[in-house]
Design an enzyme around this catalytic site. Sequence first.
Site, PDB file in Angstrom:
ATOM      1  N   SER A 203     -22.433  -4.676 -97.704  1.00 33.53           N
ATOM      2  CA  SER A 203     -22.129  -6.037 -98.150  1.00 33.53           C
ATOM      3  C   SER A 203     -21.604  -6.022 -99.592  1.00 33.53           C
ATOM      4  CB  SER A 203     -23.370  -6.913 -97.991  1.00 33.53           C
ATOM      5  OG  SER A 203     -23.055  -8.279 -98.100  1.00 33.53           O
ATOM      6  N   ASP A 344     -19.189 -12.200 -87.956  1.00 28.99           N
ATOM      7  CA  ASP A 344     -20.001 -12.271 -89.172  1.00 28.99           C
ATOM      8  C   ASP A 344     -19.898 -13.683 -89.742  1.00 28.99           C
ATOM      9  OD1 ASP A 344     -21.030 -12.086 -91.796  1.00 28.99           O
ATOM     10  OD2 ASP A 344     -20.421  -9.991 -91.977  1.00 28.99           O
ATOM     11  N   HIS A 373     -23.898 -10.243 -89.605  1.00 26.37           N
ATOM     12  CA  HIS A 373     -23.807  -9.631 -90.930  1.00 26.37           C
ATOM     13  C   HIS A 373     -24.925  -8.602 -91.085  1.00 26.37           C
ATOM     14  CE1 HIS A 373     -22.511  -9.288 -95.048  1.00 26.37           C
ATOM     15  NE2 HIS A 373     -23.759  -9.397 -95.467  1.00 26.37           N
TER      16      HIS A 373
END
Length: 454
Positions: A203, A344, A373
């Site tokens: 991320s 996501d 995610h």
Amino acid sequence: MTSLVRWIFGLDQVPQIYFGPTAATVALRKSTRPDDTEQVSLRELVERRCPSLHDAFRPAWWLPNGHLQTVYCTIGDFSQVDKVDYERTLLRTIDGGTIGLDFAPNGSQPHIKENTPVIVVLHGLTGGSHESYVRAILAPACAPPEQGGLGYRAVVVNYRGCAGVPLTTPQLYSAGHTDDIRTALLYIASIYPEAPLLGIGFSLGANVLTRYLAQEGDQSRLMAACMIGCPWDLLANSNRLGATWLGRELYSKALGTNLKNLLRKHLATFEAHPEAEVSKRIPDLLQQSRPRLYTFDDTITCIAGGSSPPFPFRSANDYYIWASSHHVLSEVQVPCLVLNTGDDPLISVLPVDEGPEQLNPWIVFGVTKGGGHLGWFEEGSRPAQPRRWIRRPVLEWLKTMGEDVVLPERHPRPLQKKDGWIMQVGRDDIGCRVDSKGGKIIGAEGEEGLLAGL
């Protein structure tokens, strides 16, 4: 019947793998002899050494979409799986900041060879080495080969103020600031001079990793990398997030509140620096019960998310444009595996949306239809404990890069030791010294008051 149901609902999802118009070539070992290699393209390498990238992702039946996959990252109980314990070293940076390096396996490991690969991990927005997505990779990567693991070392770089790392200046971290990972790599390279360093970012950490690799080019201390759930175009994805009710009211507020709660843990540091602009802005932010991510970035991150210059920025939009990584992906010069999902809820704009024509030759870009995610949860051996699909392809990639490929020679800037500091030659502002060493960190224990998993 189960296979028919999965087909009807589209639960069997073979990843889409993108390569650029030309794929870089690497030297693949054919035997243990150093000179016995063959040149293969990254496309062929993936076909031969990373077969899991072509296996279908089959989400757990009770987590069929990106929202449920993402939410499970935060509410699932991962305390009894993928256990990793670490040994922490705190580094003091030139500007007075503190970075926390968590080493695995912890303790003395004399049986591990000096040239054993080291995985360098960058976590997500408010995470740390305790995160389940980090441990899902490091538990098998650091396990001995006789137990089915890779037998590698790993170091998780915990950002300023995260995962119990003290905040010693008013400067925080951000998706675009790369000097802290650059500093951490100085120390890691100094203690493992013979080991290849392999990067993996999750991320926000994937965004930082991409920008670092692009900035360093062939001087990167990382020989290869893997970027998972990278947010890429921060402005476009922020706008998409704010365009839906769930994006604004659920995800954005969850992320913003997490950052607010993290900030609250370090109020003493800001109170000791009342002259800092960020310190003046904190009271207004704390009055908001559940600030959105954009609000936090527009109030705090754009001011204190890195060193000056380029900080401060006028607004979150200016910060997002500067910090995005999609526009620098073409400058990366090491083999990289990239993994994103098509559902996501936080990241809906990807560099391959318009096709792979502009992809860097060094990039293997995989997109699964589902997974949310940082989720990718499949049914495990027990119904209540799913496993992560990404574990297999990422481990195959790390093993291939760490053992099977003769990676191109890098030319990192040399190190020097000066008055107790480890510094990078030519950069007086990049350096570190050990502040403390030896604390044991229980990998499954996060920080109270913070929503884990994102």
